[in-house]
Each structure stands twice: as C-alpha cells, then as structure tokens.
Design an enzyme around this catalytic site. Structure first.
Site, PDB file in Angstrom:
ATOM      1  N   HIS A 152       4.877  21.095  19.425  1.00  0.00           N
ATOM      2  CA  HIS A 152       4.850  20.137  20.529  1.00  0.00           C
ATOM      3  C   HIS A 152       3.433  19.913  21.097  1.00  0.00           C
ATOM      4  CE1 HIS A 152       6.293  17.894  23.926  1.00  0.00           C
ATOM      5  NE2 HIS A 152       5.682  18.731  24.752  1.00  0.00           N
ATOM      6  N   GLU A 204      -1.511  21.088  27.305  1.00  0.00           N
ATOM      7  CA  GLU A 204      -1.004  20.757  28.646  1.00  0.00           C
ATOM      8  C   GLU A 204      -2.056  21.105  29.708  1.00  0.00           C
ATOM      9  OE1 GLU A 204       1.837  19.161  28.867  1.00  0.00           O
ATOM     10  OE2 GLU A 204       2.886  19.692  27.025  1.00  0.00           O
ATOM     11  N   GLU A 206      10.917  12.267  39.637  1.00  0.00           N
ATOM     12  CA  GLU A 206      10.266  11.358  38.692  1.00  0.00           C
ATOM     13  C   GLU A 206      10.604   9.891  38.947  1.00  0.00           C
ATOM     14  OE1 GLU A 206       9.829  13.051  34.773  1.00  0.00           O
ATOM     15  OE2 GLU A 206       9.606  11.063  33.890  1.00  0.00           O
ATOM     16  N   LYS A 258       0.535  20.668  39.104  1.00  0.00           N
ATOM     17  CA  LYS A 258       1.959  20.340  38.907  1.00  0.00           C
ATOM     18  C   LYS A 258       2.679  20.338  40.250  1.00  0.00           C
ATOM     19  CE  LYS A 258       5.983  20.345  36.260  1.00  0.00           C
ATOM     20  NZ  LYS A 258       6.684  20.595  35.034  1.00  0.00           N
ATOM     21  N   ARG A 277       5.463  11.316  39.049  1.00  0.00           N
ATOM     22  CA  ARG A 277       5.666  12.483  38.182  1.00  0.00           C
ATOM     23  C   ARG A 277       5.535  12.123  36.696  1.00  0.00           C
ATOM     24  NH1 ARG A 277       9.934  17.526  38.854  1.00  0.00           N
ATOM     25  NH2 ARG A 277       9.435  18.478  36.856  1.00  0.00           N
ATOM     26  N   ASN A 286       3.632  13.061  31.755  1.00  0.00           N
ATOM     27  CA  ASN A 286       3.979  12.750  30.365  1.00  0.00           C
ATOM     28  C   ASN A 286       2.797  12.166  29.591  1.00  0.00           C
ATOM     29  OD1 ASN A 286       6.616  13.550  30.890  1.00  0.00           O
ATOM     30  ND2 ASN A 286       7.160  11.506  31.639  1.00  0.00           N
ATOM     31  N   ARG A 338      28.320  25.906  41.207  1.00  0.00           N
ATOM     32  CA  ARG A 338      27.601  24.748  41.773  1.00  0.00           C
ATOM     33  C   ARG A 338      26.221  25.104  42.312  1.00  0.00           C
ATOM     34  NH1 ARG A 338      32.849  23.841  43.646  1.00  0.00           N
ATOM     35  NH2 ARG A 338      33.875  22.194  42.457  1.00  0.00           N
ATOM     36  N   HIS A 366       5.580  12.679  21.048  1.00  0.00           N
ATOM     37  CA  HIS A 366       6.968  12.821  20.581  1.00  0.00           C
ATOM     38  C   HIS A 366       7.191  12.029  19.305  1.00  0.00           C
ATOM     39  CE1 HIS A 366       8.519  13.863  24.852  1.00  0.00           C
ATOM     40  NE2 HIS A 366       8.327  14.952  24.148  1.00  0.00           N
ATOM     41  N   HIS A 398       2.466  12.349  25.858  1.00  0.00           N
ATOM     42  CA  HIS A 398       3.746  12.811  25.318  1.00  0.00           C
ATOM     43  C   HIS A 398       4.516  11.727  24.568  1.00  0.00           C
ATOM     44  CE1 HIS A 398       2.788  16.204  27.791  1.00  0.00           C
ATOM     45  NE2 HIS A 398       3.912  16.829  27.515  1.00  0.00           N
ATOM     46  N   LYS A 410      12.773  20.967  36.520  1.00  0.00           N
ATOM     47  CA  LYS A 410      13.517  20.329  35.421  1.00  0.00           C
ATOM     48  C   LYS A 410      14.173  21.436  34.611  1.00  0.00           C
ATOM     49  CE  LYS A 410      11.098  15.981  34.561  1.00  0.00           C
ATOM     50  NZ  LYS A 410      10.278  15.218  33.597  1.00  0.00           N
TER      51      LYS A 410
HETATM   52  P1  NAD Z   1       9.446  29.155  23.884  1.00  0.00           P
HETATM   53  O1  NAD Z   1      10.177  29.403  25.124  1.00  0.00           O
HETATM   54  O2  NAD Z   1      10.231  28.847  22.668  1.00  0.00           O
HETATM   55  O3  NAD Z   1       8.501  30.393  23.584  1.00  0.00           O
HETATM   56  C1  NAD Z   1       7.655  30.349  22.458  1.00  0.00           C
HETATM   57  C2  NAD Z   1       7.741  31.620  21.632  1.00  0.00           C
HETATM   58  O4  NAD Z   1       6.965  32.626  22.263  1.00  0.00           O
HETATM   59  C3  NAD Z   1       9.136  32.194  21.469  1.00  0.00           C
HETATM   60  O5  NAD Z   1       9.286  32.598  20.141  1.00  0.00           O
HETATM   61  C4  NAD Z   1       9.151  33.387  22.405  1.00  0.00           C
HETATM   62  O6  NAD Z   1       9.997  34.398  21.947  1.00  0.00           O
HETATM   63  C5  NAD Z   1       7.713  33.837  22.353  1.00  0.00           C
HETATM   64  N1  NAD Z   1       7.222  34.496  23.562  1.00  0.00           N
HETATM   65  C6  NAD Z   1       7.376  34.078  24.830  1.00  0.00           C
HETATM   66  N2  NAD Z   1       6.651  34.820  25.666  1.00  0.00           N
HETATM   67  C7  NAD Z   1       6.041  35.758  24.920  1.00  0.00           C
HETATM   68  C8  NAD Z   1       5.144  36.809  25.219  1.00  0.00           C
HETATM   69  N3  NAD Z   1       4.663  37.004  26.444  1.00  0.00           N
HETATM   70  N4  NAD Z   1       4.745  37.594  24.198  1.00  0.00           N
HETATM   71  C9  NAD Z   1       5.171  37.363  22.931  1.00  0.00           C
HETATM   72  N5  NAD Z   1       5.983  36.368  22.579  1.00  0.00           N
HETATM   73  C10 NAD Z   1       6.410  35.569  23.571  1.00  0.00           C
HETATM   74  O7  NAD Z   1       8.385  27.954  24.049  1.00  0.00           O
HETATM   75  P2  NAD Z   1       7.618  27.345  25.299  1.00  0.00           P
HETATM   76  O8  NAD Z   1       6.479  26.610  24.701  1.00  0.00           O
HETATM   77  O9  NAD Z   1       7.363  28.326  26.373  1.00  0.00           O
HETATM   78  O10 NAD Z   1       8.662  26.289  25.893  1.00  0.00           O
HETATM   79  C11 NAD Z   1       9.090  25.167  25.173  1.00  0.00           C
HETATM   80  C12 NAD Z   1      10.299  24.604  25.861  1.00  0.00           C
HETATM   81  O11 NAD Z   1       9.942  24.235  27.196  1.00  0.00           O
HETATM   82  C13 NAD Z   1      10.908  23.393  25.222  1.00  0.00           C
HETATM   83  O12 NAD Z   1      12.289  23.564  25.099  1.00  0.00           O
HETATM   84  C14 NAD Z   1      10.596  22.253  26.183  1.00  0.00           C
HETATM   85  O13 NAD Z   1      11.596  21.264  26.190  1.00  0.00           O
HETATM   86  C15 NAD Z   1      10.567  22.984  27.489  1.00  0.00           C
HETATM   87  N6  NAD Z   1       9.744  22.339  28.536  1.00  0.00           N
HETATM   88  C16 NAD Z   1      10.306  22.176  29.761  1.00  0.00           C
HETATM   89  C17 NAD Z   1       9.570  21.617  30.779  1.00  0.00           C
HETATM   90  C18 NAD Z   1      10.172  21.511  32.147  1.00  0.00           C
HETATM   91  O14 NAD Z   1       9.569  20.878  33.014  1.00  0.00           O
HETATM   92  N7  NAD Z   1      11.298  22.122  32.390  1.00  0.00           N
HETATM   93  C19 NAD Z   1       8.246  21.220  30.567  1.00  0.00           C
HETATM   94  C20 NAD Z   1       7.697  21.414  29.297  1.00  0.00           C
HETATM   95  C21 NAD Z   1       8.458  21.970  28.282  1.00  0.00           C
HETATM   96  N1  GLY Z   2       6.871  18.374  31.993  1.00  0.00           N
HETATM   97  C1  GLY Z   2       7.028  17.166  32.744  1.00  0.00           C
HETATM   98  C2  GLY Z   2       7.643  17.356  34.093  1.00  0.00           C
HETATM   99  O1  GLY Z   2       7.918  18.452  34.507  1.00  0.00           O
HETATM  100  O2  GLY Z   2       7.875  16.417  34.768  1.00  0.00           O
END
Ligand code: NAD
Ligand code: GLY
Length: 375
Positions: free
Chosen positions: A278, A196, A250, A240, A254, A258, A132, A265, A261, A154
C-alpha cells in the site's frame, strides 16, 4: 522535544458530549498502560478488558501489556487472531464478538487493540458495534498505525468485493504509542508507512517536511535518531488530529489525507496487489499527483523534486513498469470509492504544507504524468 508527548484529538460540538482523547507518545510506556487506563477512568464500572492482537505482536508485547493491565486491577482476556490483511474479515470480527461474549464484556468494558492497522480497524469496529459501543483503546505497533490508522476513528473490515467497505466512525478513548515497539517492525512495513509520514509533510506540515529532508535516509529505523522519531510521531499525530478535529466524518477537509491514494489504489489494483504494497503505491500516487500539479501550473518543479527526493530516501519505488496498463489505471480511478457524482477529485499540492482539491484533471493529464515515471 522531551521523550514523551501528548496530542489531543479535540472532538466537541453542541449536540454531543466531549469525545476528545489523547494520543500519548512515550518510549518504554507499554508497561504503564494499565495505570494510564485507571487514570482516565476506565475500570470504574467494569474491570473487564479484552486484548485483541495477532501471534507476532503477542509474542513480542502481549505479556507486557497483559501484566500491566492485570497489575492495575483489570480482569483481562486475550484474543489472538491470525496476522494479515486477508484476515480483516467478518469471520475475524465474529471471533472478537465471541470473545466479548465469553469474557462477558459490558458497555463500560474495553477492547484494547494491540497491533497494526488490521487489528486496530477490526477491534475498533467490534468495539463500535458490541452492545452498541464499548470502550476502545488503541495501542498501535506499526508506524502506519501510530501516524494514521489508530487516530481518527475510522474502523472497519473488508468485504470480499472491496477493502474497508464495512465500517463505522468510532473514536477510541486513548491512543497509547510506545515507539520502542518499532524496533521489531519489518523494514518493508517501516518504509511503506514512511509514504504516509511524507504525505503529512506535503499536505499539512512544512516543518515536518523540512525535518525529513535533513535526514540522509528514511528507510530504516537505525538511521533515524530516537528524538527525531519522537518528533516525527508527534507531528504526524498532530497533523492527523488537527484534520480530524476540523472534519471528523470526512465532509470535506479530511479527504486531503487521501493525497496520493486515489492513483495509489489504482496502481495496487492494476498490478494485482502483488508488485507494490500500500505505502509503495501511495508513494507513486504522490509522485503522479505532484506531476499533475506541476503540469497544471499549481506547483513548482523544485518542490516536486523535493517530494521525490524524500520518497527516494525512504527507498520507496519512484518508477512504474514500462508495460503497466495505463488505460486500466484510468478505468480504475473512475470506480474508486472516493469518486463522487462521477468525478475523480484529485488532491494536488500547491506548496509544501498545502494542497487543493481539483476535479478537472483529465485522463490525458493523468496518463501524461504516468508516462513520466515509466521505467
Ligand atoms: P498490519 O496491521 O497488517 O501490520 C503489518 C505487519 O506487521 C503484520 O504482519 C503484523 O503482524 C506486523 N507487526 C505489527 N507490529 C509489529 C511489531 N511491532 N513488530 C513486528 N511485527 C509487527 O498493517 P498496517 O500497515 O499497520 O495497517 C494496514 C491496515 O490499516 C489496512 O487494513 C488499512 O486498510 C488500514 N488503515 C486504516 C486507516 C484508518 O484510518 N483506520 C488508515 C490507514 C490504513
Ligand atoms: N487514512 C485516512 C483517514 O483517516 O481519513
């Protein structure tokens, strides 16, 4: 700006204890993570830590992080999950739970997410739900994770029917950013996350927008001086953090994060997630939202041109294929999970650094803006 900076994500209200936390940005700081965790009180009750990462990131940075934690007295285990969005699944989550069980994590133990948004979101959700809720530390390694996904709580995984459908709001205890790790990030990942970065300039921070405008190129790290990178990371994290502090779950504000987005999307989906990643789709979504705002008389042509110019500097696409299915994009907009009471709520710029919500954007207006950027 000095070579280290701290942003506080302030989260307090009358009914809950202080859950505020820091985002620390400092070059070459990965090796200091263990000492920092001791400083903020982790390890007082349980010394156990589970690092979650992927093979690429682990190869570059896993040993440094593991050594830092072990030298600070933590009992460290590591779980390496396969890389990529397609592994942001219940199966991977189960593997984190299994590792948590094997390593006998307790409530006061921590998960350290060493990776991009995929690792961060999954590890965050595991930390939110295991026993939990256990401690969570985000060590973002992509630009996107540093400016966006590691901040704000998130967390989640994908369902076969849609992205991020399963999740929770769960804040980390610390976000530890070492900009040096971006040196190994593939260029397309950097460019994509620039969408972003530009977004924060348009929706919240004119000074950031102006700083970005002074750069000749935003598509590769070597064109961005280390001091400027530090400032960009700081200002994005601050933007942020400010938004999340005001509206953690949100309720309203917040949602401005988006910006770009909703249409983004739809573009990703209609092009079967193959043509654009993306960030590229978000950049296009921002151009379309900007064009709608201009058509509605809310925004100036000049500022829209400045936005497009930044997107061009990041070498992000600025046009859509001439044969893109415009009706499918419109249909997709109305099924977006951010649609409320059947209305697509657009976030539209009114001046650099300011946006407004708008739910009177017609399909025809969207199509009109789409048509402006057909190649
Ligand atoms: P990712 O985590 O898939 O990383 C992208 C690629 O870069 C991967 O292949 C990874 O292995 C590689 N990589 C990462 N760091 C590296 C480094 N320092 N050197 C070499 N390679 C490296 O992609 P991302 O763009 O970081 O994240 C996308 C995800 O984030 C999605 O699933 C999306 O839904 C999520 N997201 C979440 C939020 C949130 O608020 N929680 C906001 C935006 C996006
Ligand atoms: N990436 C949108 C949020 O964190 O709210």
């Amino acid at each position: 700006m000095s070579d280290s900076a701290t942003v506080n994500v302030e989260l307090r209200n009358d009914s809950q204890p202080n859950r505020s936390y820091d985002i620390e940005i400092a070059s070459h700081s990965l090796k200091d993570l263990g000492a920092k965790l001791v400083e903020i009180g982790l390890g007082k009750k349980s010394k156990k830590i589970l690092i979650v990462s992927n093979p690429v990131i682990d190869n570059h940075y896993g040993a440094t992080v593991e050594k830092s934690l072990s030298e600070s007295g933590f009992d460290v285990a590591k779980l390496i999950l396969p890389a990529g969005e397609r592994f942001k699944t219940a199966t991977s989550l189960q593997k984190i739970y299994d590792a948590a069980l094997d390593h006998r994590l307790e409530r006061s133990s921590a998960i350290v997410a060493l990776g991009g948004g995929v690792i961060g979101d999954m590890s965050g959700y595991a930390a939110a739900t295991w026993l939990r809720g256990i401690e969570l530390v985000q060590v973002p390694t992509t630009l996107l994770a540093m400016v966006d996904s590691a901040i704000g709580g998130k967390t989640g995984i994908n369902h076969p029917q849609g992205k991020n459908l399963i999740g929770a709001f769960y804040q980390p205890r610390l976000v530890w950013v070492d900009p040096e790790v971006l040196k190994t990030l593939p260029a397309r990942e950097l460019r994509s996350a620039m969408a972003e970065v530009i977004k924060y300039g348009v929706i919240w921070d004119r000074e950031l927008f102006d700083l970005l405008s002074q750069c000749d190129r935003l598509d590769q790290l070597r064109y961005i001086k280390p001091e400027l990178l530090q400032t960009i990371l700081y200002r994005c994290a601050k933007a942020k953090a400010d938004v999340v502090s005001k509206d953690e779950k949100e309720g309203n504000l917040r949602a401005i994060l988006n910006y770009g987005h909703t249409v983004g999307h739809a573009i990703e989906s209609v092009t079967n997630y193959r043509l654009y990643n993306h960030g590229e789709a978000v950049g296009l979504g921002m151009i379309i939202a900007g064009a709608i705002a201009v058509d509605l008389g809310l925004w100036s042509n000049d500022e829209q041109a400045q936005q497009v110019s930044l997107i061009a500097k990041a070498k992000l696409p600025q046009t859509l294929p001439a044969d893109i299915d415009q009706d499918a994009i419109i249909a997709c907009l109305s099924t977006d999970k951010k649609v409320e009471a059947g209305k697509v709520r657009f976030i539209l710029p009114t001046a650099i650094g300011h946006v407004s919500f708008n739910d009177v954007v017609t399909s025809e207006l969207v199509k009109q803006s789409l048509r402006k950027i057909l190649s």
